[in-house]
Design an enzyme around this catalytic site. Sequence first.
Site, PDB file in Angstrom:
ATOM      1  N   PRO A   2       0.816  -1.212   0.000  1.00 55.97           N
ATOM      2  CA  PRO A   2       0.000   0.000   0.000  1.00 55.97           C
ATOM      3  C   PRO A   2       0.851   1.264   0.000  1.00 55.97           C
ATOM      4  O   PRO A   2       1.614   1.518   0.922  1.00 55.97           O
ATOM      5  CB  PRO A   2      -0.794  -0.112   1.308  1.00 55.97           C
ATOM      6  CG  PRO A   2      -0.724  -1.548   1.697  1.00 55.97           C
ATOM      7  CD  PRO A   2       0.574  -2.046   1.172  1.00 55.97           C
ATOM      8  N   GLU A   3       0.728   2.033  -1.070  1.00 59.59           N
ATOM      9  CA  GLU A   3       1.327   3.362  -1.139  1.00 59.59           C
ATOM     10  C   GLU A   3       0.164   4.341  -1.248  1.00 59.59           C
ATOM     11  O   GLU A   3      -0.985   3.949  -1.013  1.00 59.59           O
ATOM     12  CB  GLU A   3       2.281   3.443  -2.339  1.00 59.59           C
ATOM     13  CG  GLU A   3       3.360   2.346  -2.279  1.00 59.59           C
ATOM     14  CD  GLU A   3       4.305   2.335  -3.462  1.00 59.59           C
ATOM     15  OE1 GLU A   3       4.447   3.377  -4.117  1.00 59.59           O
ATOM     16  OE2 GLU A   3       4.898   1.287  -3.733  1.00 59.59           O
TER      17      GLU A   3
END
Length: 276
Positions: A2-3
Site C-alpha cells: 500500500p502506497e
Amino acid sequence: MPELPEVETTRRKIEPLLAGRTILSVAHDAPHRYRDTHLAHGRQVSGLSRRGKYLMLHLAAAEADGEEHDLIVHLGMTGGFRLEEGPHTRVTLTTDAGTLYFHDPRRFGKMAVVPRGVYAGMPTLLAMGPEPLSEDFREEEFVRLAATAGAVKPWLLSQKPVSGVGNIYADESLWRARIHPAQTRLTPEEAGRLYHAVRDVMHEAVEAGGSSLGDGLGNYRQHDGEPGAFQTRHAVYGHAGKPCPRCGTPIQKIVLAQRGTHFCPHCQPRRTEDPA
DNA sequence: CTTAAGGCCTGTTTGC
DNA sequence: TGCAAACAGGCCTTAA
C-alpha cells in the site's frame, strides 16, 4: 504494497462504512502495535482523511473529555480492511452498524489513537512532505531540493520532498522521467520531469484504484476483495528482464538502499559528469 | 544536523 | 523430496 493510491482507495471505500458510526470496540492482542485503541471506544467517526500513506479516522469528542481524537492507521506492507474475518485478522473494529476486520499477514501495519493532531512519536508523519496531488506540492521547491539531494530514489522514499511515494511508484515515476534511480543532484530539467512524472503516476494510479500484484500476501485488495487496475500499466516494477515499453531494452533489477529497484539501462542512463 | 544500516515480521520462493 | 536460507519492504531505531 500500500502506497498513496492504495491508501486513498482504501479511504474512499471504507468511509461510507464508518462515517457517522460509533465505534463500540477495537479488539486485538498486540497493544504495542495498536496503541491506545481503547480511547476510540464510544466515539463517533466524523470522517476519514489521508496524509501520505497514513489513514486517519477522525473521532468526535467523547462526553468524558471533550477532546477530538484521531485513529491513525498505517497499512504497512500487507495491511488492509476486509468485510470478513480471516486467518490473518489482527484487529476487529466493531461499530453500531457492522464490523470491519483489519488483515495484516506480515504485521508491519500500525494503529494509534491520539488527541487530534498530536503526532509526537511518529517522526515520518511529523516530517511529511507535501501531498503530490495538492497545490502544496510546488515544482520550484521540488527542483530546488532535488539539486542538492543524494541518490534520487532513496530521497523520494524518505517522504520528505513529497509524501506517499513507495517502492512501486518511485520506480515507475523515475522510468517516466528517464532518470537513473541512483542519480544524485538532479538538474532543473530532470527534477522538473520527475515532478510531473510523480504527479501523473499518482493521479493515474488513484483513478485506477491502486495496484494489485500477483496472488501472494503482499497483494493489495480493496475491502470487498476487488483488485486495483494500475498494475497492468506498470512499465518497470516487477518487469525484470522484460522489454522496456519505450525502447525494448531488457529491464534491469538491482538493489538500491536495500530495495528492489527496476529501471531501463538505456532510457535511464546514469549521468556521471556534472552539468557544466 | 544529515545519512546509512539493522530490525521488525511471516508467507512464499529459491537453492542445495 | 525436504528443509534451510533468501526474499519482499515501510518505517522506526540506532549508529556514525
